[in-house]
Design a protein around this motif. Sequence first.
Motif, PDB file in Angstrom:
ATOM      1  N   UNK A  48       2.526  -5.476   6.087  1.00  0.00           N
ATOM      2  CA  UNK A  48       3.834  -6.061   5.780  1.00  0.00           C
ATOM      3  C   UNK A  48       3.739  -7.019   4.601  1.00  0.00           C
ATOM      4  N   UNK A  49       2.567  -7.632   4.429  1.00  0.00           N
ATOM      5  CA  UNK A  49       2.389  -8.557   3.305  1.00  0.00           C
ATOM      6  C   UNK A  49       2.532  -7.844   1.971  1.00  0.00           C
ATOM      7  N   UNK A  50       2.179  -6.564   1.920  1.00  0.00           N
ATOM      8  CA  UNK A  50       2.337  -5.810   0.676  1.00  0.00           C
ATOM      9  C   UNK A  50       3.814  -5.684   0.313  1.00  0.00           C
ATOM     10  N   UNK A  51       4.659  -5.498   1.328  1.00  0.00           N
ATOM     11  CA  UNK A  51       6.102  -5.396   1.078  1.00  0.00           C
ATOM     12  C   UNK A  51       6.673  -6.725   0.594  1.00  0.00           C
ATOM     13  N   UNK A  52       6.089  -7.835   1.063  1.00  0.00           N
ATOM     14  CA  UNK A  52       6.607  -9.163   0.721  1.00  0.00           C
ATOM     15  C   UNK A  52       5.723  -9.861  -0.324  1.00  0.00           C
TER      16      UNK A  52
END
Length: 331
Positions: A48-52
């Motif tokens: 999810x960190x990649x998306x954010x």
Amino acid sequence: MWTGVGFALAAGLLWGGVFVGPLLLPDYPAALQSVGRYLAFGLIALPLAWLDRVELRQLTRADWVEALKLSAIGNLLYYLCLAGAIQRAGGPLPTMIIGTLPVVIAIVANRRNQLRDGRLPWGKLGPSLLAIGLGIACVNQVELQALRESGDMDLGRYLAGVLLALIAVACWTWYPLRNADWLRHHPDRPARAWATAQGLTTLPLALLGYGALWIASLAGWLDFDLPLGPRPLHFVLQMLAIGLLASWVGTLCWNEASQRLPTNIAGQLIVFETLSALAYAWLLRGRWPDALTLTGAALLIVGVWWAVRPSESQPNRASTSMDERCPSAAE
């Protein structure tokens, strides 16, 4: 405002599930359930960190330190105490004590955050708090009586459960107030990225905790078969489910609610967690609650409705000038 209430309701429905988790794994230590849940949360946060990634790059060192504090106290320590309390005193008593959070948070926030959120007159806040308090007492009266009649109550173990539940209340009185400080002071930051940031900071803490438990097991200080215990598939699936739904999605929903609602209102909406926990416990037992339990649930709902109703006429002061706001969480 009603969007914020909806997000708070969703968070409560998801968080209520953590109260039955320790009952489904009674043979697993509370510490292992705590680090297992947040290890799953941290691993889920990595993709999810990649998306954010764009929003996360905007966080300062102070922001990451604040996320680490929130993770340590509001995540790991809180759930460690909650799981320990449930395993020692059963489900009803910790639910009753944690159920006082709406009252405790509302009182603290009404004094602490009046410059930012405005101050609700005690004449309006009082009936809501009274209804919630009476509802909590009614809901748990039957449960406590059943616990006494069962004859299985170990006083020392029971009191240890009470103490752990009180520590959990202290942790989760501190957490939403500090979390709201950061969110309201950074209204331009997405709530999802802040939930992911907390997941990322939880991961190293959970890894350290898991490593400490493993060392304790190898040294003979912990009589438990690590790394996954006697029911590895059940344990892993439950930790993943709680880590995703309760930790990440629940935190996301609560962040969205915190950006939209004054903290003296949002704090009372944690009552949704209590209602959900009780509903799930009754479903797990396969029994229908009695009249006193239903009366208590109705009082909880009335208290929440009364808390939200007067806020419609009050302006949202999240956008007040900087000199009117409370100091930021980083300070």
